[in-house]
Design a protein around this motif. Sequence first.
Motif, PDB file in Angstrom:
ATOM      1  N   THR A  47       0.830  -1.213   0.000  1.00  0.00           N
ATOM      2  CA  THR A  47       0.000   0.000   0.000  1.00  0.00           C
ATOM      3  C   THR A  47       0.866   1.266   0.000  1.00  0.00           C
ATOM      4  O   THR A  47       0.536   2.259  -0.661  1.00  0.00           O
ATOM      5  CB  THR A  47      -0.950  -0.011   1.213  1.00  0.00           C
ATOM      6  OG1 THR A  47      -1.714  -1.227   1.177  1.00  0.00           O
ATOM      7  CG2 THR A  47      -1.905   1.177   1.189  1.00  0.00           C
ATOM      8  N   THR A  48       1.980   1.228   0.718  1.00  0.00           N
ATOM      9  CA  THR A  48       2.907   2.375   0.721  1.00  0.00           C
ATOM     10  C   THR A  48       3.392   2.661  -0.696  1.00  0.00           C
ATOM     11  O   THR A  48       3.381   3.798  -1.175  1.00  0.00           O
ATOM     12  CB  THR A  48       4.112   2.083   1.642  1.00  0.00           C
ATOM     13  OG1 THR A  48       3.635   1.786   2.953  1.00  0.00           O
ATOM     14  CG2 THR A  48       5.069   3.255   1.708  1.00  0.00           C
ATOM     15  N   VAL A  49       3.805   1.582  -1.382  1.00  0.00           N
ATOM     16  CA  VAL A  49       4.299   1.718  -2.756  1.00  0.00           C
ATOM     17  C   VAL A  49       3.167   2.163  -3.678  1.00  0.00           C
ATOM     18  O   VAL A  49       3.318   3.082  -4.496  1.00  0.00           O
ATOM     19  CB  VAL A  49       4.917   0.382  -3.235  1.00  0.00           C
ATOM     20  CG1 VAL A  49       5.351   0.477  -4.700  1.00  0.00           C
ATOM     21  CG2 VAL A  49       6.101  -0.016  -2.352  1.00  0.00           C
ATOM     22  N   GLY A  50       2.010   1.518  -3.528  1.00  0.00           N
ATOM     23  CA  GLY A  50       0.858   1.858  -4.372  1.00  0.00           C
ATOM     24  C   GLY A  50       0.451   3.315  -4.210  1.00  0.00           C
ATOM     25  O   GLY A  50       0.165   4.016  -5.186  1.00  0.00           O
ATOM     26  N   LEU A  51       0.443   3.799  -2.965  1.00  0.00           N
ATOM     27  CA  LEU A  51       0.040   5.185  -2.707  1.00  0.00           C
ATOM     28  C   LEU A  51       1.050   6.168  -3.302  1.00  0.00           C
ATOM     29  O   LEU A  51       0.669   7.208  -3.858  1.00  0.00           O
ATOM     30  CB  LEU A  51      -0.133   5.417  -1.203  1.00  0.00           C
ATOM     31  CG  LEU A  51      -0.541   6.833  -0.764  1.00  0.00           C
ATOM     32  CD1 LEU A  51      -1.811   7.294  -1.477  1.00  0.00           C
ATOM     33  CD2 LEU A  51      -0.727   6.901   0.748  1.00  0.00           C
ATOM     34  N   GLY A  52       2.333   5.833  -3.205  1.00  0.00           N
ATOM     35  CA  GLY A  52       3.355   6.692  -3.831  1.00  0.00           C
ATOM     36  C   GLY A  52       3.136   6.777  -5.335  1.00  0.00           C
ATOM     37  O   GLY A  52       3.163   7.864  -5.929  1.00  0.00           O
TER      38      GLY A  52
ATOM     39  N   ASP B  74       7.380  16.656  -3.080  1.00  0.00           N
ATOM     40  CA  ASP B  74       6.274  17.387  -2.447  1.00  0.00           C
ATOM     41  C   ASP B  74       5.501  16.485  -1.498  1.00  0.00           C
ATOM     42  O   ASP B  74       4.855  16.951  -0.563  1.00  0.00           O
ATOM     43  CB  ASP B  74       5.330  17.945  -3.518  1.00  0.00           C
ATOM     44  CG  ASP B  74       6.040  18.953  -4.426  1.00  0.00           C
ATOM     45  OD1 ASP B  74       6.995  19.602  -3.926  1.00  0.00           O
ATOM     46  OD2 ASP B  74       5.677  19.064  -5.605  1.00  0.00           O
ATOM     47  N   TYR B  75       5.534  15.182  -1.781  1.00  0.00           N
ATOM     48  CA  TYR B  75       4.877  14.197  -0.916  1.00  0.00           C
ATOM     49  C   TYR B  75       5.836  13.062  -0.634  1.00  0.00           C
ATOM     50  O   TYR B  75       6.502  12.563  -1.549  1.00  0.00           O
ATOM     51  CB  TYR B  75       3.634  13.611  -1.615  1.00  0.00           C
ATOM     52  CG  TYR B  75       2.422  14.499  -1.508  1.00  0.00           C
ATOM     53  CD1 TYR B  75       1.459  14.268  -0.521  1.00  0.00           C
ATOM     54  CD2 TYR B  75       2.255  15.573  -2.358  1.00  0.00           C
ATOM     55  CE1 TYR B  75       0.362  15.102  -0.406  1.00  0.00           C
ATOM     56  CE2 TYR B  75       1.161  16.409  -2.251  1.00  0.00           C
ATOM     57  CZ  TYR B  75       0.217  16.162  -1.265  1.00  0.00           C
ATOM     58  OH  TYR B  75      -0.862  16.982  -1.126  1.00  0.00           O
ATOM     59  N   VAL B  76       5.894  12.646   0.623  1.00  0.00           N
ATOM     60  CA  VAL B  76       6.707  11.485   0.987  1.00  0.00           C
ATOM     61  C   VAL B  76       5.799  10.490   1.700  1.00  0.00           C
ATOM     62  O   VAL B  76       5.142  10.822   2.690  1.00  0.00           O
ATOM     63  CB  VAL B  76       7.881  11.890   1.906  1.00  0.00           C
ATOM     64  CG1 VAL B  76       8.631  10.647   2.380  1.00  0.00           C
ATOM     65  CG2 VAL B  76       8.823  12.828   1.177  1.00  0.00           C
ATOM     66  N   VAL B  77       5.746   9.276   1.152  1.00  0.00           N
ATOM     67  CA  VAL B  77       4.943   8.221   1.768  1.00  0.00           C
ATOM     68  C   VAL B  77       5.905   7.259   2.442  1.00  0.00           C
ATOM     69  O   VAL B  77       6.787   6.688   1.794  1.00  0.00           O
ATOM     70  CB  VAL B  77       4.095   7.468   0.715  1.00  0.00           C
ATOM     71  CG1 VAL B  77       3.184   6.460   1.404  1.00  0.00           C
ATOM     72  CG2 VAL B  77       3.289   8.442  -0.127  1.00  0.00           C
ATOM     73  N   THR B  78       5.759   7.096   3.753  1.00  0.00           N
ATOM     74  CA  THR B  78       6.663   6.196   4.475  1.00  0.00           C
ATOM     75  C   THR B  78       5.840   5.229   5.308  1.00  0.00           C
ATOM     76  O   THR B  78       4.645   5.444   5.532  1.00  0.00           O
ATOM     77  CB  THR B  78       7.647   6.990   5.355  1.00  0.00           C
ATOM     78  OG1 THR B  78       8.649   6.092   5.856  1.00  0.00           O
ATOM     79  CG2 THR B  78       6.955   7.659   6.534  1.00  0.00           C
ATOM     80  N   GLU B  79       6.461   4.146   5.728  1.00  0.00           N
ATOM     81  CA  GLU B  79       5.717   3.177   6.538  1.00  0.00           C
ATOM     82  C   GLU B  79       6.442   2.948   7.854  1.00  0.00           C
ATOM     83  O   GLU B  79       7.626   3.209   7.991  1.00  0.00           O
ATOM     84  CB  GLU B  79       5.560   1.848   5.797  1.00  0.00           C
ATOM     85  CG  GLU B  79       6.865   1.101   5.609  1.00  0.00           C
ATOM     86  CD  GLU B  79       6.689  -0.323   5.087  1.00  0.00           C
ATOM     87  OE1 GLU B  79       5.553  -0.818   5.020  1.00  0.00           O
ATOM     88  OE2 GLU B  79       7.706  -0.937   4.764  1.00  0.00           O
ATOM     89  N   ALA B  80       5.664   2.469   8.822  1.00  0.00           N
ATOM     90  CA  ALA B  80       6.235   2.048  10.100  1.00  0.00           C
ATOM     91  C   ALA B  80       5.851   0.587  10.282  1.00  0.00           C
ATOM     92  O   ALA B  80       4.803   0.152   9.815  1.00  0.00           O
ATOM     93  CB  ALA B  80       5.676   2.900  11.231  1.00  0.00           C
TER      94      ALA B  80
ATOM     95  N   ILE C 100      10.925   3.396   2.446  1.00  0.00           N
ATOM     96  CA  ILE C 100      10.666   2.158   3.171  1.00  0.00           C
ATOM     97  C   ILE C 100      11.967   1.596   3.751  1.00  0.00           C
ATOM     98  O   ILE C 100      13.050   2.108   3.486  1.00  0.00           O
ATOM     99  CB  ILE C 100       9.964   1.089   2.290  1.00  0.00           C
ATOM    100  CG1 ILE C 100      10.811   0.742   1.063  1.00  0.00           C
ATOM    101  CG2 ILE C 100       8.581   1.566   1.880  1.00  0.00           C
ATOM    102  CD1 ILE C 100      10.238  -0.400   0.233  1.00  0.00           C
ATOM    103  N   ARG C 101      11.812   0.530   4.527  1.00  0.00           N
ATOM    104  CA  ARG C 101      12.974  -0.088   5.162  1.00  0.00           C
ATOM    105  C   ARG C 101      13.601  -1.136   4.247  1.00  0.00           C
ATOM    106  O   ARG C 101      12.949  -1.649   3.353  1.00  0.00           O
ATOM    107  CB  ARG C 101      12.541  -0.768   6.467  1.00  0.00           C
ATOM    108  CG  ARG C 101      12.079   0.216   7.525  1.00  0.00           C
ATOM    109  CD  ARG C 101      11.529  -0.497   8.751  1.00  0.00           C
ATOM    110  NE  ARG C 101      10.354  -1.279   8.413  1.00  0.00           N
ATOM    111  CZ  ARG C 101       9.823  -2.208   9.199  1.00  0.00           C
ATOM    112  NH1 ARG C 101      10.361  -2.470  10.369  1.00  0.00           N
ATOM    113  NH2 ARG C 101       8.749  -2.869   8.838  1.00  0.00           N
TER     114      ARG C 101
END
Length: 558
Positions: free
Chosen positions: A76-81, A295-301, A95-96
């Motif tokens: 989902t992180t990748v998809g949203l990016g 402008d946007y950074v999508v990251t995961e925990a 991502i990690r």
Amino acid sequence: MAHKSDIEIARAANKQPIQEIGAKLAIPSESLLPYGHDKAKVSADFISSVADRPDGKLILVTAINPTPAGEGKTTTTVGLGDGLNRIGKKAAICIREASLGPCFGMKGGAAGGGYAQVVPMEDMNLHFTGDFHAITSAHNLLSAMIDNHIYWGNALDIDIRRVSWRRVMDMNDRALREIVCSLGGVANGFPREGGFDITVASEVMAILCLSNDLADLEKRLGDIIIGYRRDRSPVYCRDIKADGAMAVLLKDAMQPNLVQTLENNPAFVHGGPFANIAHGCNSVVATKTALKVADYVVTEAGFGADLGAEKFMNIKCRKAGISPDAVVIVATVRAMKMNGGVKKEDLGAEDVEAVQRGCANLGRHIENVKSFGVPAVVAINHFVTDTDAEVEAVKEYVASLGSEAILCKHWADGSAGITDLATRISEIAESGMAQFSTLYPDEMSLFEKIETIAKRIYRADEVLADKKIRDQLRQWEEAGFGHLPVCMAKTQYSFSTDPNLRGAPTGHSVPVREVRLSAGAGFIVVICGQIMTMPGLPRTPSAEAIRLNEEGHIEGLF
């Protein structure tokens, strides 16, 4: 049509040269240190040159408690990016890196899945750019120098019964959890108990992921407490004089890695502390660099929001001076059913009531995320077996809590399947709704910090800690470490410390088995319940199915 496996999709990817990916973020090719054609490190000089730029919007992707059904948080992180780029935003993903232990154990790889992946998938799940090997080497250099110091006369008067620095390796190996080292007589030193943790649990990993630059890294390495003297005074890494050489080993590993998604969008993949036994976020350097160039950074925990998001907010954001503009909580209908009591083999059949029963777990994560003052949206990661009625049940439940759930089909359709979520998230991020605050102030006592997380995030009634642990926390406070945040090490499968307690349990207790001071990383690790800092391999490890086929391609890596 048969579904292609993740590795087949990744292998068929139409990758662009990494210099072209860098150009999308205006990173000049001379600032990229290429590792082959499809991955590169971003130079420290370039990173310092963009430090004064304003930050983009930060989106955190987290999830419900993981189930064997799989939630697809990285996917989902990748998809949203990709989705944000599709709707015209300049977005990057953070991502990690993957650990070899779970790759050959049971969890598999960590590069997303389906048509929402980061490539090169094989490299990322194997040695990648060597960062984890560098961390392992730096950690074990310190271990070797400690035993060597003791062997040559122990000028620092280290109490060999109180050496707290263990060794690490990037593999699940239960045989090494508790060992006796230096056996074999005078020439080999003084026998003592020791042990191994997995590399991703190393304090060196946490330090690399929280340091701002090489100078900060070296200072933090020097701050590591390796053990104690007989009078209980601490001995630091800088007393052993290992900090300089460790920093040298980590010089390249400090630079973030740039790769790409299947849709040729930029992805930073850097660092990888586990979220159940460490702080579970990619590096501060990668995230801050991405915020300066996108402008946007999508990251995961890592894992569920009770672990990953809590540590992202209370540890990473606190230390790095960043904060999320919006949070996405990933859930699946299958996982709701499992939380509602359905067995894994029965997940294929429609069961709206089980979905409704299982939603309590999701509801608690939504409440918890909102308690940090950040707006949360639920992403329902779509599986082909989900029925409309089941999806609707999740949407209705989330709406009843004043949030919204959006169906996402990025696994099957790439960015085209996630534009609804991307559009909504960009609206929320631009609206400036987020009023971020950490859960507890620095000044609060260490035990109260543990209690705050246990009661407010896990909804426990009490924290059980014997006098020895409470005394230890008080000693650290007196020594000047009371301001540090706490990093809870507990099972990822439940809000409680019992991995089998699904749903949204209340009335449970959180037993603290051990506390460890990570003075270099800057937090206290609180080990709860039966959590292992060195995992074991399962009865049938993934490694049994991983091989090279006749064409020389890797099979069985997923």
